[in-house]
Design a protein around this motif. Sequence first.
Motif, short mmCIF file in Angstrom:
data_model
loop_
_atom_site.label_atom_id
_atom_site.label_comp_id
_atom_site.label_asym_id
_atom_site.label_seq_id
_atom_site.Cartn_x
_atom_site.Cartn_y
_atom_site.Cartn_z
N SER A 173 67.46 57.33 15.10
CA SER A 173 67.60 57.13 13.60
C SER A 173 69.12 57.12 13.38
O SER A 173 69.74 56.17 12.63
N MET A 174 69.91 57.80 14.04
CA MET A 174 71.38 57.90 13.98
C MET A 174 72.10 56.67 14.36
O MET A 174 72.92 56.05 13.92
N LEU A 175 71.42 56.22 15.70
CA LEU A 175 71.83 54.90 16.07
C LEU A 175 71.48 53.58 15.27
O LEU A 175 72.43 52.76 14.85
N GLN A 176 70.28 53.57 14.45
CA GLN A 176 70.01 52.78 13.66
C GLN A 176 70.93 52.73 12.54
O GLN A 176 71.35 51.52 11.96
N ASP A 177 71.50 53.70 12.04
CA ASP A 177 72.37 54.03 10.84
C ASP A 177 73.72 53.37 11.31
O ASP A 177 74.31 52.59 10.42
N VAL A 178 74.12 53.86 12.22
CA VAL A 178 75.65 53.27 12.97
C VAL A 178 75.53 52.04 13.10
O VAL A 178 76.39 51.38 12.64
N LEU A 179 74.45 51.44 13.55
CA LEU A 179 74.45 49.78 13.74
C LEU A 179 74.39 49.05 12.49
O LEU A 179 74.96 47.82 12.38
N ARG A 180 73.84 49.64 11.50
CA ARG A 180 73.96 48.97 10.08
C ARG A 180 74.89 49.34 9.25
O ARG A 180 75.08 48.99 7.99
N GLY A 181 75.97 50.13 9.70
CA GLY A 181 76.95 50.85 8.79
C GLY A 181 76.58 51.57 7.81
O GLY A 181 77.24 51.80 6.77
N ALA A 182 75.47 52.47 8.01
CA ALA A 182 74.98 53.43 6.96
C ALA A 182 75.32 54.84 7.34
O ALA A 182 75.88 55.13 8.22
N ARG A 183 75.22 55.63 6.13
CA ARG A 183 75.40 57.07 6.30
C ARG A 183 74.46 57.71 7.22
O ARG A 183 73.43 57.30 7.30
N THR A 184 75.07 58.47 8.11
CA THR A 184 74.21 59.17 9.18
C THR A 184 73.60 60.60 8.76
O THR A 184 74.01 61.03 7.67
N GLU A 185 72.81 61.27 9.43
CA GLU A 185 72.46 62.57 9.19
C GLU A 185 73.05 63.33 10.12
O GLU A 185 72.43 64.74 10.24
N VAL A 186 74.31 63.14 10.47
CA VAL A 186 74.94 64.16 11.55
C VAL A 186 75.25 65.52 10.82
O VAL A 186 75.19 66.60 11.44
N GLY A 187 75.46 65.43 9.56
CA GLY A 187 75.74 66.57 8.73
C GLY A 187 74.54 67.75 8.91
O GLY A 187 75.13 68.86 8.62
N VAL A 188 73.45 67.25 9.00
CA VAL A 188 72.44 68.14 9.21
C VAL A 188 71.72 68.29 10.54
O VAL A 188 70.62 69.27 10.80
N ILE A 189 72.36 67.99 11.48
CA ILE A 189 72.04 68.12 13.00
C ILE A 189 73.22 68.56 13.79
O ILE A 189 73.21 69.70 13.65
#
Length: 309
Positions: free
Chosen positions: A256-272
């Motif tokens: 999911s984080m890769l999908q977010d990065v590829l579309r320039g969206a905010r990731t969930e790294v803050g809760v991981i």
Amino acid sequence: MRIVIIGAGAMGSLFGAMLSSVSEICLVDPFEAHVRAIREKGLVVEQADGTSETFRLSATTEPSEIAAGADLAIIFTKSWLTSAAAETARSLLGKSGVALTLQNGVGNLDAIAEVLGRNRSVAGVTSHGGTLLGPGRVRHAGRGPTFIAGASPDISLLSDIAGTFGAAGIQTEISDNLDSLIWGKLIINVGINALAATLRVPNGILGITPACEPMMRRAVDEAVTVADALGIELPYDNPLAHVKQVCEMTAANRASMLQDVLRGARTEVGVINRAIVRRGEALGIPTPYNLFLSEVIEALEATSAERCL
């Protein structure tokens, strides 16, 4: 069982499709093109072998279009939207209806319980993997067991959910250790998500590439050290081996984080990964690899508009 799924990205759509064989399903998501495609043409689920099936589901961008009285709300939104999703769930559930989070990271169950109360809040983790291919189209990229546990355990309630999921082909077991459940999934995400997003590779590549192992191992080891200090018993004996097993089981999946990065969206790294850093700081435990991965992902987020293709 009448079910609303709040957050119909890859995983929400995938679960909606699977559950539609045994339940009345409605998907709720703000992605207008995705909702429109589902309403007009159905939701296409592509399997790993290239076959596909189209599912006819109700979908909307407006929760107010849905009649209240649902038995279950499954929340699949990003973590920073959890509180708002819980409010949406409250407006759509019946008096005895409950909300289930199958999201990534830590803190989601607490956010839901603040809105609905602990006796109406359930957490779960799943080994199924999904990739959003485009509006109205997802890939079922990995399969495996799903586990659920209640914030305030009600075995009959959990049994109803597990039975419904099982009837839909979603192998589901009830856990009596909520912290173990959440941290077991968190450590898998720590080992896969940020690394996959940084390297831009599917899960399977991480598990079979020797050069990836040192980074994966160190990030996982830090998270396990924090979990041990918190007194959390993990649901598997060898965390790194388990992360690699999940990579194999979801080999074609884009995290999911890769999908977010590829579309320039905010990731969930803050809760991981960043969650491991914060808890490590509070405990006096150094977590340099998770700090580095957090900072890299945060920098990718901040520079997405300037990316060289």
